[in-house]
Design a protein around this motif. Structure first.
Motif, PDB file in Angstrom:
ATOM      1  N   MET A 108      61.599   9.308 -19.798  1.00  0.00           N
ATOM      2  CA  MET A 108      62.844   9.019 -19.874  1.00  0.00           C
ATOM      3  C   MET A 108      63.873   9.701 -19.093  1.00  0.00           C
ATOM      4  N   ARG A 109      63.625  11.138 -19.166  1.00  0.00           N
ATOM      5  CA  ARG A 109      64.676  11.861 -18.141  1.00  0.00           C
ATOM      6  C   ARG A 109      64.419  11.710 -16.976  1.00  0.00           C
ATOM      7  N   TYR A 110      63.087  11.848 -16.508  1.00  0.00           N
ATOM      8  CA  TYR A 110      63.111  11.557 -14.720  1.00  0.00           C
ATOM      9  C   TYR A 110      63.177  10.090 -14.551  1.00  0.00           C
ATOM     10  N   ASN A 111      63.235   9.145 -15.508  1.00  0.00           N
ATOM     11  CA  ASN A 111      63.627   7.761 -14.944  1.00  0.00           C
ATOM     12  C   ASN A 111      65.228   7.782 -15.037  1.00  0.00           C
ATOM     13  N   ASP A 112      65.858   8.310 -15.946  1.00  0.00           N
ATOM     14  CA  ASP A 112      67.111   8.402 -15.987  1.00  0.00           C
ATOM     15  C   ASP A 112      67.883   8.920 -14.896  1.00  0.00           C
ATOM     16  N   PHE A 113      67.215  10.196 -14.433  1.00  0.00           N
ATOM     17  CA  PHE A 113      67.988  11.080 -13.470  1.00  0.00           C
ATOM     18  C   PHE A 113      66.982  11.472 -12.243  1.00  0.00           C
ATOM     19  N   SER A 114      67.544  11.813 -11.098  1.00  0.00           N
ATOM     20  CA  SER A 114      66.854  12.459 -10.323  1.00  0.00           C
ATOM     21  C   SER A 114      66.815  13.737 -10.327  1.00  0.00           C
ATOM     22  N   ILE A 115      65.783  14.344 -11.063  1.00  0.00           N
ATOM     23  CA  ILE A 115      65.564  15.947 -11.468  1.00  0.00           C
ATOM     24  C   ILE A 115      64.650  16.527 -10.504  1.00  0.00           C
ATOM     25  N   ASP A 116      65.223  17.618 -10.117  1.00  0.00           N
ATOM     26  CA  ASP A 116      64.310  18.521  -9.199  1.00  0.00           C
ATOM     27  C   ASP A 116      63.631  19.586 -10.311  1.00  0.00           C
ATOM     28  N   LYS A 117      64.487  19.924 -11.020  1.00  0.00           N
ATOM     29  CA  LYS A 117      63.968  21.126 -12.140  1.00  0.00           C
ATOM     30  C   LYS A 117      64.443  20.915 -13.558  1.00  0.00           C
ATOM     31  N   MET A 118      63.400  20.881 -14.228  1.00  0.00           N
ATOM     32  CA  MET A 118      63.511  20.588 -15.709  1.00  0.00           C
ATOM     33  C   MET A 118      63.587  21.792 -16.439  1.00  0.00           C
ATOM     34  N   ILE A 119      64.591  22.487 -17.031  1.00  0.00           N
ATOM     35  CA  ILE A 119      64.367  23.777 -18.049  1.00  0.00           C
ATOM     36  C   ILE A 119      64.641  23.623 -19.487  1.00  0.00           C
ATOM     37  N   TYR A 120      63.740  24.099 -19.883  1.00  0.00           N
ATOM     38  CA  TYR A 120      63.579  23.790 -21.595  1.00  0.00           C
ATOM     39  C   TYR A 120      64.069  25.327 -22.199  1.00  0.00           C
ATOM     40  N   VAL A 121      65.445  25.138 -22.741  1.00  0.00           N
ATOM     41  CA  VAL A 121      65.661  26.509 -23.421  1.00  0.00           C
ATOM     42  C   VAL A 121      65.155  26.506 -24.874  1.00  0.00           C
ATOM     43  N   VAL A 122      64.273  27.072 -25.210  1.00  0.00           N
ATOM     44  CA  VAL A 122      63.413  26.916 -26.421  1.00  0.00           C
ATOM     45  C   VAL A 122      62.845  28.397 -26.828  1.00  0.00           C
ATOM     46  N   GLY A 123      63.033  28.862 -27.981  1.00  0.00           N
ATOM     47  CA  GLY A 123      62.363  30.178 -28.433  1.00  0.00           C
ATOM     48  C   GLY A 123      60.970  30.323 -27.817  1.00  0.00           C
ATOM     49  N   ASN A 124      60.629  31.631 -28.068  1.00  0.00           N
ATOM     50  CA  ASN A 124      59.500  32.249 -27.503  1.00  0.00           C
ATOM     51  C   ASN A 124      58.408  31.892 -28.387  1.00  0.00           C
ATOM     52  N   GLU A 125      58.501  31.644 -29.585  1.00  0.00           N
ATOM     53  CA  GLU A 125      57.416  31.000 -30.442  1.00  0.00           C
ATOM     54  C   GLU A 125      56.861  29.662 -30.359  1.00  0.00           C
ATOM     55  N   GLN A 126      57.464  28.934 -29.182  1.00  0.00           N
ATOM     56  CA  GLN A 126      56.957  27.795 -28.653  1.00  0.00           C
ATOM     57  C   GLN A 126      56.556  27.853 -27.103  1.00  0.00           C
ATOM     58  N   ASN A 127      56.108  29.022 -26.731  1.00  0.00           N
ATOM     59  CA  ASN A 127      55.521  29.285 -25.542  1.00  0.00           C
ATOM     60  C   ASN A 127      54.279  28.462 -25.283  1.00  0.00           C
ATOM     61  N   TYR A 128      53.334  28.594 -26.427  1.00  0.00           N
ATOM     62  CA  TYR A 128      52.025  27.622 -26.034  1.00  0.00           C
ATOM     63  C   TYR A 128      52.304  26.062 -26.144  1.00  0.00           C
ATOM     64  N   HIS A 129      53.441  25.912 -26.917  1.00  0.00           N
ATOM     65  CA  HIS A 129      53.817  24.432 -26.832  1.00  0.00           C
ATOM     66  C   HIS A 129      54.062  23.924 -25.560  1.00  0.00           C
TER      67      HIS A 129
END
Length: 596
Positions: A341-362
């Motif tokens: 949905m995000r890439y359909n809504d916006f012309s994004i060059d880079k997507m950055i997820y700010v999420v804790g390191n317990e979700q590295n594998y995710h």
């Protein structure tokens, strides 16, 4: 042109003229001169002795003499153990100061037509609990990274994904239905997110009692956890929700509205905002469609019980559940849908997820899944992984109600600011309204700076009292220095002293020169922070800047300086330090009080 560029170009000419050699860019190393050496800018000679076939000292001397003739802003050089150190003229430093003083966007890049578009996801709360200390670090990092990337000339979209559906909210819903007694934010006086969080804790207490009773009856722990009446009821609510049952949907909407109202209050207190908010309830269906497409295209597979999985063993990962046997989705499902949905809504060059390191594998898995589904941008996502905020008593646990609530922490910080200001005799000249607003700025400045000055990858221990100290590497120390400078500027104004842009000086003291050199580093600091997504780079620059200023302040008179040109220079220098400190702290989301 910056002095480093002038020296670089002259060094290229030197190697061509002296040794008939055309160097590659990485063969010429230019850096700031070490504190223990005399000079401002250093050219490292060691890589060049292979070219000159001479000693480091002789090579440095030959290149130094050549560059001294070519660059008129260099007034002297010395060679020490393979380091060619240039002393830059005061005229150049005065030009730097005047540039920084005159241009309000000094250090920042303005967006261009071809600027990159970054989308930064942060906050990502669940609707079964209020925001806590861990969320504070997440929000502060996400907001600051967004501001830093904007300062580097990028277009930035700040976004939030609210986990508003799933078993977690169903637990709170069931507990409210069973034990709520019609309690609402209005009739209880509680913030809505706190109220819903309270029922999440109540659910867990009853759930644990039920498990214990079943174990006493001979059930195994795993059987008891899956067959306890409360968890069965919560799962039933989840199935009803996905079936769009009207009663279930109405309760879900009502309780989520309570939570959103509470979140908005906390976000406002923290000073963070979003350009676009997505909700899992709106994105998970898109994710399910993509997962089922993956099954049809043989990218994913379905087990006999109806559950859908991705086999990622060839990618060095495990098998990953994408849809449960009852057809309900999991976190990764909605992340697939949200990304699309995000890439359909916006012309994004880079997507950055700010999420804790317990979700590295995710996020490692998410990148692979998006790639397998044919999204070219899948592997281009960036997980900004940060460490947890720890407490002296250990990790926080929402189910047990042992989290440090964000609202409570903010209020505690404001009280600490009040107490410390009273003990130090600060703010006595302000009205009660001005003082309260300043307490708030000091408290949030302390909280934000203490968290953001740490390397984001590291876990950290939060100490409210230590964070609000008016001395040392703290937010209040930087704020206090800023307020001190503003006081100097006000005194000059009261004495009708006009600050003139004409800087007519022939000689700077070492402290004055050091301070201007620190100012000259601001643009590259902003650039470095953007390249590394690191608010800590900005935080520590601001500290070093005001620390340098305080040393200058204690050794030099300003308003009482009898030499008019000297006094004017020091006022311009002070005003520039204040403006850069404010700009830097604003990148961290920190306000700067005019009086303290």
């Amino acid at each position: 042109m910056k002095i480093e560029s002038l020296i670089y170009e002259a060094a290229v000419s030197a190697l061509q003229s002296l040794y008939n050699f055309v160097p590659e860019k990485n063969q010429i190393q230019i850096q700031n001169t070490r504190k223990d050496l005399e000079g401002d800018i250093t050219l490292v000679v060691f890589p060049l002795i292979r070219i000159s076939q001479k000693s480091a000292e002789e090579t440095g001397k030959e290149i130094g003499e050549f560059i001294l003739r070519k660059v008129d802003k260099i007034k002297a050089f010395n060679v020490i153990k393979g380091f060619l150190n240039f002393t830059i003229s005061d005229e150049y430093w005065l030009e730097i100061l005047l540039s920084a003083y005159s241009f309000k966007d000094y250090g920042f890049c303005l967006p261009k037509m071809n600027s990159k578009t970054f989308m930064i996801e942060y906050s990502s709360p669940n609707t079964n609990k209020p925001l806590h200390l861990g969320h504070i670090r997440n929000n502060l990092l996400g907001f600051s990274i967004s501001e830093i990337l904007k300062a580097n000339g990028n277009k930035v979209i700040k976004t939030n994904i609210v986990n508003d559906r799933g078993i977690h909210i169903c637990k709170s819903m069931y507990a409210w239905m069973k034990w709520g007694g019609g309690k609402t934010p209005e009739n209880s006086g509680m913030k809505g997110d706190h109220l819903v969080g309270e029922f999440y804790v109540i659910f867990d207490k009853h759930y644990k009692l039920e498990i214990a009773e079943l174990i006493e009856k001979g059930f195994s722990k795993e059987e008891a956890e899956s067959k306890a009446p409360s968890i069965l009821a919560a799962r039933d609510l989840l199935i009803k929700w996905e079936a769009n049952d009207s009663d279930t949907m109405n309760l879900w909407k009502k309780m989520n509205k309570w939570v959103y109202d509470g979140f908005d209050i906390t976000y406002k207190k923290l000073g963070v905002d979003f350009d676009k908010i997505y909700y899992e309830s709106e994105t998970y269906l898109v994710g399910k469609e993509e997962v089922l497409r993956g099954v049809n295209e043989k990218v994913f597979f379905q087990k006999e019980d109806g559950s859908v999985w991705a086999d990622l063993t060839k990618d060095g990962l495990d098998q990953k559940l994408l849809l449960r046997s009852d057809g309900t989705s999991v976190y990764i499902t909605q992340d697939i849908g949200t990304a699309k949905m995000r890439y359909n809504d916006f012309s994004i060059d880079k997507m950055i997820y700010v999420v804790g390191n317990e979700q590295n594998y995710h996020f490692e898995i998410l990148a692979v899944l998006l790639d397998k589904l044919g999204f070219k941008w899948g592997k281009n996502l960036y997980h900004f992984s940060y460490g947890m905020v720890e407490l002296p008593s250990g990790k926080m646990k929402s189910r047990e109600g042992t989290v440090v609530d964000a609202d409570d922490l903010i209020e505690e910080m404001v009280q600490v600011a009040r107490d410390m200001s009273a003990n130090l005799g600060k703010l006595e000249s302000l009205s009660s309204e001005e003082a309260e607003n300043t307490f708030r700025m000091i408290a949030l400045g302390a909280l934000k700076y203490y968290i953001l000055k740490v390397d984001p990858r590291k876990s950290m221990m939060f100490n409210p009292t230590e964070s609000i100290d008016f001395n040392g590497n703290t937010g209040p120390f930087i704020q206090y220095t800023y307020a001190r400078i503003k006081s100097v500027i006000r005194k000059a104004d009261e004495k009708n002293i006009i600050i003139d842009k004409n800087l007519n000086l022939s000689d700077l003291s070492s402290k004055e020169r050091d301070l201007v050199k620190r100012i000259s580093l601001f643009p590259e600091t902003v650039s470095e922070a953007g390249d590394n997504y690191s608010p800590a780079v900005i935080a520590n620059y601001c500290y070093e800047l005001v620390k340098e200023y305080n040393q200058f302040y204690h050794e030099h008179s300003i308003i009482s300086e009898p030499n008019t040109a000297q006094r004017n220079f020091r006022l311009v220098l002070s005003a520039t330090v204040a403006e850069i400190a404010k700009k830097g702290m604003n990148l961290l989301g920190i306000e700067m009080p005019e009086r303290m």
